[in-house]
Scaffold this motif. Structure first.
Motif, PDB file in Angstrom:
ATOM      1  N   UNK A 214     -11.668 -24.079 -78.902  1.00 28.58           N
ATOM      2  CA  UNK A 214     -11.809 -23.837 -77.704  1.00 28.58           C
ATOM      3  C   UNK A 214     -12.642 -22.187 -77.563  1.00 28.58           C
ATOM      4  N   UNK A 215     -13.789 -21.370 -77.191  1.00 30.89           N
ATOM      5  CA  UNK A 215     -14.334 -20.450 -77.113  1.00 30.89           C
ATOM      6  C   UNK A 215     -13.358 -19.530 -76.265  1.00 30.89           C
ATOM      7  N   UNK A 216     -12.499 -20.078 -75.412  1.00 29.74           N
ATOM      8  CA  UNK A 216     -11.846 -19.536 -73.761  1.00 29.74           C
ATOM      9  C   UNK A 216     -11.011 -20.765 -73.620  1.00 29.74           C
ATOM     10  N   UNK A 217      -9.839 -20.374 -73.241  1.00 29.86           N
ATOM     11  CA  UNK A 217      -8.983 -20.689 -72.171  1.00 29.86           C
ATOM     12  C   UNK A 217      -9.265 -20.160 -70.739  1.00 29.86           C
TER      13      UNK A 217
ATOM     14  N   UNK B 128       0.089 -31.666 -63.475  1.00 30.65           N
ATOM     15  CA  UNK B 128      -0.199 -31.472 -64.480  1.00 30.65           C
ATOM     16  C   UNK B 128      -2.065 -31.937 -65.386  1.00 30.65           C
ATOM     17  N   UNK B 129      -3.159 -30.969 -65.259  1.00 33.60           N
ATOM     18  CA  UNK B 129      -4.407 -31.851 -65.509  1.00 33.60           C
ATOM     19  C   UNK B 129      -4.763 -30.823 -66.807  1.00 33.60           C
ATOM     20  N   UNK B 130      -6.357 -31.461 -66.912  1.00 38.49           N
ATOM     21  CA  UNK B 130      -6.664 -30.876 -68.186  1.00 38.49           C
ATOM     22  C   UNK B 130      -8.354 -31.109 -68.380  1.00 38.49           C
ATOM     23  N   UNK B 131      -9.103 -30.250 -68.862  1.00 40.14           N
ATOM     24  CA  UNK B 131     -10.627 -30.506 -68.131  1.00 40.14           C
ATOM     25  C   UNK B 131     -11.642 -30.055 -69.537  1.00 40.14           C
ATOM     26  N   UNK B 132     -11.696 -30.167 -70.173  1.00 43.52           N
ATOM     27  CA  UNK B 132     -13.046 -30.027 -72.091  1.00 43.52           C
ATOM     28  C   UNK B 132     -14.697 -29.491 -71.710  1.00 43.52           C
ATOM     29  N   UNK B 133     -14.987 -28.495 -71.719  1.00 47.61           N
ATOM     30  CA  UNK B 133     -16.655 -28.566 -72.177  1.00 47.61           C
ATOM     31  C   UNK B 133     -16.917 -28.263 -72.925  1.00 47.61           C
ATOM     32  N   UNK B 134     -18.002 -29.498 -73.388  1.00 46.22           N
ATOM     33  CA  UNK B 134     -17.502 -28.829 -74.665  1.00 46.22           C
ATOM     34  C   UNK B 134     -19.462 -28.382 -74.804  1.00 46.22           C
TER      35      UNK B 134
ATOM     36  N   UNK C 276     -17.703 -26.239 -62.235  1.00 45.30           N
ATOM     37  CA  UNK C 276     -17.423 -25.253 -61.228  1.00 45.30           C
ATOM     38  C   UNK C 276     -16.985 -23.992 -62.252  1.00 45.30           C
ATOM     39  N   UNK C 277     -16.913 -23.696 -62.649  1.00 43.90           N
ATOM     40  CA  UNK C 277     -15.818 -22.658 -64.351  1.00 43.90           C
ATOM     41  C   UNK C 277     -17.208 -22.411 -64.496  1.00 43.90           C
ATOM     42  N   UNK C 278     -17.666 -23.098 -64.862  1.00 42.14           N
ATOM     43  CA  UNK C 278     -18.923 -23.434 -66.187  1.00 42.14           C
ATOM     44  C   UNK C 278     -20.336 -22.570 -65.289  1.00 42.14           C
ATOM     45  N   UNK C 279     -20.776 -22.810 -63.936  1.00 37.64           N
ATOM     46  CA  UNK C 279     -21.728 -22.954 -62.940  1.00 37.64           C
ATOM     47  C   UNK C 279     -21.109 -21.144 -63.227  1.00 37.64           C
ATOM     48  N   UNK C 280     -19.770 -21.660 -62.460  1.00 41.62           N
ATOM     49  CA  UNK C 280     -19.797 -19.496 -62.447  1.00 41.62           C
ATOM     50  C   UNK C 280     -20.076 -18.667 -63.589  1.00 41.62           C
ATOM     51  N   UNK C 281     -20.056 -19.088 -64.897  1.00 46.90           N
ATOM     52  CA  UNK C 281     -19.488 -17.928 -65.633  1.00 46.90           C
ATOM     53  C   UNK C 281     -20.917 -17.793 -66.490  1.00 46.90           C
ATOM     54  N   UNK C 282     -21.935 -19.079 -65.724  1.00 46.02           N
ATOM     55  CA  UNK C 282     -22.905 -19.059 -66.382  1.00 46.02           C
ATOM     56  C   UNK C 282     -23.549 -18.375 -67.755  1.00 46.02           C
ATOM     57  N   UNK C 283     -22.285 -19.440 -68.796  1.00 39.39           N
ATOM     58  CA  UNK C 283     -22.737 -18.544 -69.554  1.00 39.39           C
ATOM     59  C   UNK C 283     -23.589 -20.411 -70.690  1.00 39.39           C
TER      60      UNK C 283
ATOM     61  N   UNK D  51     -18.008 -23.323 -74.653  1.00 37.92           N
ATOM     62  CA  UNK D  51     -16.877 -24.319 -74.656  1.00 37.92           C
ATOM     63  C   UNK D  51     -15.601 -23.271 -74.353  1.00 37.92           C
ATOM     64  N   UNK D  52     -15.147 -24.157 -73.428  1.00 34.54           N
ATOM     65  CA  UNK D  52     -14.186 -24.474 -73.084  1.00 34.54           C
ATOM     66  C   UNK D  52     -12.667 -24.670 -72.638  1.00 34.54           C
ATOM     67  N   UNK D  53     -10.964 -25.385 -72.480  1.00 31.69           N
ATOM     68  CA  UNK D  53     -10.456 -25.436 -71.915  1.00 31.69           C
ATOM     69  C   UNK D  53      -9.823 -25.014 -71.068  1.00 31.69           C
ATOM     70  N   UNK D  54      -9.779 -25.503 -69.609  1.00 30.48           N
ATOM     71  CA  UNK D  54      -9.610 -25.488 -68.659  1.00 30.48           C
ATOM     72  C   UNK D  54      -7.859 -26.091 -68.183  1.00 30.48           C
TER      73      UNK D  54
END
Length: 372
Positions: free
Chosen positions: A308-311, A207-213, A186-193, A197-200
């Motif tokens: 990652x390019x952002x957190x 506690x959880x995490x997700x990695x967009x590469x 959802x964050x990736x679609x919202x950013x439209x970039x 690559x980011x880590x959430x």
């Protein structure tokens, strides 16, 4: 191929005329007209009023996706509740339904119950759904058909969990996905970039995490990539309890934050209440800094591995903590690593798990409906 291109353009733009199709695709005028006629005859496209009058004095016929051509469902499974959302193929939400007192036995059969309730509101049968994405607080191992890291989710530990779920849900394409992965989507679609690559980092009751590469979710070989609860930053313990629940969870999870709040004179029942009480207490400023430093320790390990390019900080604790907590984490990161990426708060605040699940479900539904 031309059909799918035009259908995707209609999803993106809402309505198109024959001239619009011609201009956007480069198709000839007869081909564009024939294509729209074919899509209308197939039931995928409907006439949708008229556009502005052109130089010739005639207003062009507009076309839109037939919203009833298909439906997608998103389900969010929690230990004590299950919620569902249904959208038509155009993406308009047509129903939501939630069960907050789960009947026993707990497990996939309860997903069928909440979907039946949502479908009743939408006026369709469960068998009419084209895709269902089920968000779960655990990691789904596709090869083993097993949900891992989900001991807190009663009724979901048995092998063959995906197959069992599909037996309860009829004909739709059913996908199991980690809940925090869906927040990242959802964050990736919202950013439209494209290709980012980011880590959430998910800060909530757990506690959880997700990695967009490079613009795609990285799930790992067994679906467990991003399980941030199991990081081993400085100060964490690795005993029997923390091995099963996660060492980082022990440092900054629900129990830890409620203990911090209790020590500051604020006995509370939830993680959200704990962070809210600490933020409101001027005497707890050092405690907030300690919590922020612990978050930074975990993120520093992620930065060292994947750069990652952002957190992104997401979840109820991050939302309540806001810029004060985010700025404190960023300041500690700047002291811990040579070059920290930008850190920000999640953009999707309203039911981000369901939002991500619906985005994925719509993608799957459109792939099925539009290519049939």
């Amino acid at each position: 191929m031309n059909n799918r291109v035009v259908l995707d353009l209609l999803i993106e733009r809402g309505t198109l005329s024959r001239g619009d199709v011609r201009d956007l695709t480069g198709l000839s005028k007869p081909t564009a007209s024939q294509l729209l006629t074919r899509l209308e005859e197939s039931g995928l496209v409907l006439p949708s009023g008229y556009g502005e009058t052109g130089p010739g004095g005639r207003a062009p016929q507009l076309y839109a996706i037939n919203p009833g051509a298909g439906h997608a469902a998103a389900v969010d499974v929690r230990p004590e509740s299950i919620s569902a959302r249904i959208a038509d193929i155009s993406g308009v939400v047509v129903a939501e339904f939630e069960i907050t007192q789960l009947p026993d036995p707990r497990g996939p059969e309860n997903v069928a119950q909440v979907l039946a309730g949502a479908c009743g509101i939408a006026g369709i049968a469960v068998d009419e759904l084209d895709a269902i994405v089920v968000a779960v607080p655990g990691s789904y191992d596709v090869a083993e058909d097993l949900l891992r890291y989900a001991e807190h989710l009663p009724g979901w530990q048995q092998p063959g969990i995906g197959e069992e779920l599909r037996r309860h849900l009829g004909k739709a394409a059913v996908s199991l996905e980690n809940d925090v992965n869906l927040v990242a989507l959802a964050e990736h679609r919202a950013s439209d970039v494209a290709g980012e690559s980011f880590f959430l980092l998910w800060l909530d009751e757990g506690i959880g995490g997700a990695l967009m590469m490079d613009g795609s979710l990285f799930r790992g070989s067994r679906g467990a990539a991003g399980e941030a609860a199991f990081l081993l930053p400085p100060g964490s313990r690795l005993d029997g309890e923390h091995r099963s629940k996660g060492a980082f969870e022990g440092l900054v999870g629900s129990d830890a934050l409620r203990e911090f709040a209790a020590d500051a004179g604020h006995p509370v029942g939830s993680t959200a209440d704990a962070i809210a009480a600490l933020l409101a207490d001027a005497g707890a400023a050092e405690t907030i800094q300690e919590i922020a430093q612990r978050y930074a320790f975990g993120l520093a390990s992620v930065i060292a591995l994947v750069d990652p390019s952002r957190l992104i900080l997401a979840g109820e604790v991050a939302r309540i903590g806001g810029s004060r907590l985010g700025d404190a984490v960023a300041a500690h990161l700047d002291r811990l690593v040579i070059s920290a990426p930008p850190l920000g708060l999640a953009a999707v605040a309203d039911a981000p798990i369901l939002e991500g699940a619906m985005l994925l479900s719509l993608d799957l539904a459109r792939e099925s409906v539009f290519t049939t």
